[in-house]
Design a protein around this motif. Structure first.
Motif, PDB file in Angstrom:
ATOM      1  N   SER A 150       0.854  -1.185   0.000  1.00 12.54           N
ATOM      2  CA  SER A 150       0.000   0.000   0.000  1.00 12.54           C
ATOM      3  C   SER A 150       0.893   1.238   0.000  1.00 12.54           C
ATOM      4  O   SER A 150       1.805   1.360   0.816  1.00 12.54           O
ATOM      5  CB  SER A 150      -0.904   0.013   1.230  1.00 12.54           C
ATOM      6  N   SER A 151       0.596   2.154  -0.887  1.00  8.75           N
ATOM      7  CA  SER A 151       1.416   3.353  -1.063  1.00  8.75           C
ATOM      8  C   SER A 151       1.554   4.150   0.232  1.00  8.75           C
ATOM      9  O   SER A 151       0.561   4.530   0.858  1.00  8.75           O
ATOM     10  CB  SER A 151       0.785   4.232  -2.145  1.00  8.75           C
ATOM     11  N   GLY A 152       2.809   4.369   0.645  1.00  8.68           N
ATOM     12  CA  GLY A 152       3.093   5.199   1.810  1.00  8.68           C
ATOM     13  C   GLY A 152       2.931   4.511   3.149  1.00  8.68           C
ATOM     14  O   GLY A 152       3.032   5.157   4.183  1.00  8.68           O
ATOM     15  N   ARG A 153       2.688   3.220   3.154  1.00 10.00           N
ATOM     16  CA  ARG A 153       2.478   2.504   4.416  1.00 10.00           C
ATOM     17  C   ARG A 153       3.539   1.436   4.602  1.00 10.00           C
ATOM     18  O   ARG A 153       4.065   0.890   3.644  1.00 10.00           O
ATOM     19  CB  ARG A 153       1.084   1.879   4.447  1.00 10.00           C
ATOM     20  N   THR A 154       3.821   1.142   5.865  1.00 13.16           N
ATOM     21  CA  THR A 154       4.802   0.113   6.196  1.00 13.16           C
ATOM     22  C   THR A 154       4.250  -0.764   7.316  1.00 13.16           C
ATOM     23  O   THR A 154       3.467  -0.293   8.137  1.00 13.16           O
ATOM     24  CB  THR A 154       6.139   0.721   6.662  1.00 13.16           C
ATOM     25  N   PRO A 155       4.664  -2.015   7.360  1.00 12.99           N
ATOM     26  CA  PRO A 155       4.206  -2.886   8.453  1.00 12.99           C
ATOM     27  C   PRO A 155       4.869  -2.492   9.771  1.00 12.99           C
ATOM     28  O   PRO A 155       5.941  -1.888   9.791  1.00 12.99           O
ATOM     29  CB  PRO A 155       4.635  -4.279   8.007  1.00 12.99           C
ATOM     30  N   SER A 156       4.202  -2.832  10.869  1.00  8.80           N
ATOM     31  CA  SER A 156       4.711  -2.488  12.188  1.00  8.80           C
ATOM     32  C   SER A 156       4.574  -3.680  13.130  1.00  8.80           C
ATOM     33  O   SER A 156       3.489  -4.257  13.254  1.00  8.80           O
ATOM     34  CB  SER A 156       3.918  -1.293  12.735  1.00  8.80           C
ATOM     35  N   LYS A 157       5.671  -4.023  13.798  1.00  5.80           N
ATOM     36  CA  LYS A 157       5.620  -5.109  14.781  1.00  5.80           C
ATOM     37  C   LYS A 157       4.753  -4.716  15.969  1.00  5.80           C
ATOM     38  O   LYS A 157       4.066  -5.566  16.546  1.00  5.80           O
ATOM     39  CB  LYS A 157       7.037  -5.460  15.250  1.00  5.80           C
ATOM     40  N   LEU A 158       4.763  -3.422  16.322  1.00  3.75           N
ATOM     41  CA  LEU A 158       3.920  -2.950  17.419  1.00  3.75           C
ATOM     42  C   LEU A 158       2.444  -3.167  17.082  1.00  3.75           C
ATOM     43  O   LEU A 158       1.663  -3.583  17.940  1.00  3.75           O
ATOM     44  CB  LEU A 158       4.177  -1.462  17.701  1.00  3.75           C
ATOM     45  N   ASP A 159       2.067  -2.923  15.833  1.00  2.14           N
ATOM     46  CA  ASP A 159       0.676  -3.141  15.437  1.00  2.14           C
ATOM     47  C   ASP A 159       0.295  -4.611  15.513  1.00  2.14           C
ATOM     48  O   ASP A 159      -0.832  -4.945  15.898  1.00  2.14           O
ATOM     49  CB  ASP A 159       0.414  -2.598  14.035  1.00  2.14           C
ATOM     50  N   VAL A 160       1.225  -5.508  15.175  1.00  2.00           N
ATOM     51  CA  VAL A 160       0.945  -6.944  15.305  1.00  2.00           C
ATOM     52  C   VAL A 160       0.705  -7.278  16.778  1.00  2.00           C
ATOM     53  O   VAL A 160      -0.224  -8.031  17.108  1.00  2.00           O
ATOM     54  CB  VAL A 160       2.089  -7.812  14.725  1.00  2.00           C
ATOM     55  N   LEU A 161       1.491  -6.699  17.665  1.00  2.00           N
ATOM     56  CA  LEU A 161       1.317  -6.925  19.100  1.00  2.00           C
ATOM     57  C   LEU A 161      -0.034  -6.386  19.573  1.00  2.00           C
ATOM     58  O   LEU A 161      -0.760  -7.066  20.315  1.00  2.00           O
ATOM     59  CB  LEU A 161       2.459  -6.286  19.888  1.00  2.00           C
ATOM     60  N   ILE A 162      -0.382  -5.173  19.149  1.00  2.00           N
ATOM     61  CA  ILE A 162      -1.679  -4.589  19.521  1.00  2.00           C
ATOM     62  C   ILE A 162      -2.816  -5.443  18.964  1.00  2.00           C
ATOM     63  O   ILE A 162      -3.813  -5.704  19.649  1.00  2.00           O
ATOM     64  CB  ILE A 162      -1.788  -3.131  19.024  1.00  2.00           C
TER      65      ILE A 162
END
Length: 170
Positions: free
Chosen positions: A117-129
């Motif tokens: 997705s344009s301008g977005r990156t994955p986040s390990k914190l989001d996986v935890l949340i």
């Protein structure tokens, strides 16, 4: 409707609800950064307006809204995932064992979708949340199931089939 047909209907309904939540989650991840941020800003403005209108002196940030959205959408996923698993198995332990890794897999896939997705990156914190949210939803669903079984007398606490403890006299 017979008991078997009722159970089959419930299973299909729960599968559809679970799949719908997964589609909703994945569709949010496919949004580009500009559209995603715009929607988050709208929701943030609405929440802050609602808080002001009832004289609550708090103000939420867009960051808080985004993280709360992660938690809530995954709590809903965990809730439906646990109910779906419970509809297919009577084994209480299996309900959670199936739902936890399934929700974690969805969270990992969800964050990886953002790579495209344009301008977005994955986040390990989001996986935890996400996992915390789904864990809450799973525990909430299991709690409701236990409560329903308890009030309908299909589950007793303490379990009646335990051997009675006899006191040993010296």
């Amino acid at each position: 409707m017979s008991k078997t047909k009722h159970k089959k209907f419930l299973q299909i309904l729960l599968i559809l609800l679970t799949v719908s939540v997964v589609i909703f989650i994945f569709s949010n991840s496919r949004e580009n950064a500009v559209d995603s941020s715009s929607r988050s800003q709208q929701i943030t403005r609405f929440i802050n307006y609602a808080l002001r209108s009832v004289n609550i002196p708090w103000k939420v940030s867009e960051h808080m809204v985004r993280k709360a959205a992660h938690f809530l959408e995954y709590a809903l996923l965990g809730f439906f995932m646990a109910l779906t698993a419970a509809s297919f198995t009577a084994k209480k332990l299996l309900r959670g064992i199936i739902a936890f890794p399934a929700c974690l897999a969805v969270a990992v896939i969800d964050e990886n979708i953002q790579r495209f997705s344009s301008g977005r990156t994955p986040s390990k914190l989001d996986v935890l949340i996400d996992f915390c949210g789904s864990s809450f939803g799973i525990c909430f669903a299991i709690g409701i199931l236990i409560w329903v079984l308890y009030i309908t007398h299909k589950y007793s606490y303490p379990p009646e089939n335990l051997p009675s403890q006899q006191s040993k006299s010296p």
